[in-house]
Design a protein around this motif. Structure first.
Motif, PDB file in Angstrom:
ATOM      1  N   ALA A  42      37.068   4.129 138.196  1.00 37.03           N
ATOM      2  CA  ALA A  42      36.128   4.222 137.076  1.00 37.03           C
ATOM      3  C   ALA A  42      34.867   4.908 137.546  1.00 37.03           C
ATOM      4  N   VAL A  43      34.209   5.578 136.596  1.00 33.97           N
ATOM      5  CA  VAL A  43      33.004   6.346 136.922  1.00 33.97           C
ATOM      6  C   VAL A  43      31.788   5.433 136.936  1.00 33.97           C
ATOM      7  N   GLU A  47      32.081   1.558 131.912  1.00 33.23           N
ATOM      8  CA  GLU A  47      32.647   0.209 131.893  1.00 33.23           C
ATOM      9  C   GLU A  47      34.153   0.285 132.120  1.00 33.23           C
ATOM     10  N   ILE A  48      34.728  -0.827 132.536  1.00 37.42           N
ATOM     11  CA  ILE A  48      36.160  -0.869 132.831  1.00 37.42           C
ATOM     12  C   ILE A  48      36.727  -2.228 132.420  1.00 37.42           C
ATOM     13  N   LEU A 117      33.948  -5.249 132.532  1.00 39.20           N
ATOM     14  CA  LEU A 117      32.816  -5.105 133.448  1.00 39.20           C
ATOM     15  C   LEU A 117      32.022  -3.861 133.037  1.00 39.20           C
ATOM     16  N   LYS A 118      30.759  -4.070 132.614  1.00 43.68           N
ATOM     17  CA  LYS A 118      29.925  -2.981 132.102  1.00 43.68           C
ATOM     18  C   LYS A 118      28.954  -2.474 133.167  1.00 43.68           C
ATOM     19  N   LEU A 148      39.505  -2.047 142.414  1.00 45.34           N
ATOM     20  CA  LEU A 148      38.667  -1.148 141.624  1.00 45.34           C
ATOM     21  C   LEU A 148      37.883  -0.229 142.550  1.00 45.34           C
ATOM     22  N   GLN A 149      37.983   1.076 142.270  1.00 43.79           N
ATOM     23  CA  GLN A 149      37.228   2.071 143.022  1.00 43.79           C
ATOM     24  C   GLN A 149      36.239   2.742 142.073  1.00 43.79           C
ATOM     25  N   VAL A 150      34.952   2.540 142.316  1.00 42.47           N
ATOM     26  CA  VAL A 150      33.908   3.165 141.503  1.00 42.47           C
ATOM     27  C   VAL A 150      33.552   4.506 142.133  1.00 42.47           C
TER      28      VAL A 150
END
Length: 227
Positions: A42-43, A47-48, A117-118, A148-150
């Protein structure tokens, strides 16, 4: 003194009980799933949705669920809650971060306890584990983890090779169809040509018989006899 029949019945009951004991853990097993993907990206700043569903063929009562976060240097409980039964929605009892909201529902057998998750940050990168404990199954507990990879931006997937392969496959299929159509056309033309030649031969044979007065020809025909 017990007879052979009594011993046989006792053995059968013992085997049945043992088999039931082996089957029950399988039948009543609690299962938790976070979907097919084990890693999602996710960027930063977006949010994801972190998915999580559970199932139990035995049902549940006062079920407890919680999400935990784990990175190389941090471990914490993000959200904790309970579900009274299949007819009630989850109730959140603890939430560590205001950026987290519970999105799931357990009504109508959805059994969904996903979280949203925001305002993602790079520090949110890590393992997120969904835990479920069911008192109705002797407090059986199960969990599933998703990573999760941001990232700063999502990498664009280069589909050039895929497009080339599809174009080649499509061209080959089209060529095969054209060849089959041409083959059928040639066969049709040859068939018609053979039929025409056959008709010409039959017609030519009939004309020769007429000219030579052979049996079966028109020269053999005689005028009717006058009385």
């Amino acid at each position: 003194m017990p007879g052979a029949g009594d011993r046989g019945e006792a053995t059968a009951r013992w085997l049945g009980t043992g088999l039931l004991g082996l089957l029950l853990p399988v039948c009543l097993s609690l299962e938790v799933s976070v979907g097919k993907a084990t890693t999602i990206c996710a960027v930063n700043g977006t949010e994801i949705l972190l998915p999580c569903t559970f199932s139990s063929c035995f049902g549940f009562e006062n079920l407890r669920f919680w999400w935990s976060y784990n990175s190389s240097d941090t471990f914490k409980i993000l959200i904790d809650g309970t579900v009274k039964n299949e007819k009630s929605d989850p109730k959140v009892t603890l939430k560590d971060d205001d950026r987290i909201t519970l999105e799931g529902t357990t009504k109508e057998k959805m059994n969904n306890i996903s979280i949203l998750l925001k305002n993602l940050e790079f520090s949110d990168t890590g393992k997120y584990t969904c835990h479920v404990r069911n008192p109705k199954e002797n407090y059986l507990q199960h969990q599933a983890t998703i990573f999760l990879q941001v990232v700063d931006k999502l990498e664009e997937v280069d589909n050039t090779v895929t497009l080339i392969i599809l174009a080649v496959v499509g061209g080959v299929i089209g060529l095969l169809i054209i060849i089959l159509l041409l083959k059928k056309l040639v066969a049709f033309i040859l068939k018609k040509t053979r039929e025409k030649k056959k008709e010409c031969l039959v017609s030519s044979s009939g004309n020769d018989n007429t000219e030579n007065g052979l049996p079966g020809s028109k020269a053999e025909e005689k005028p009717p006899t006058k009385v």
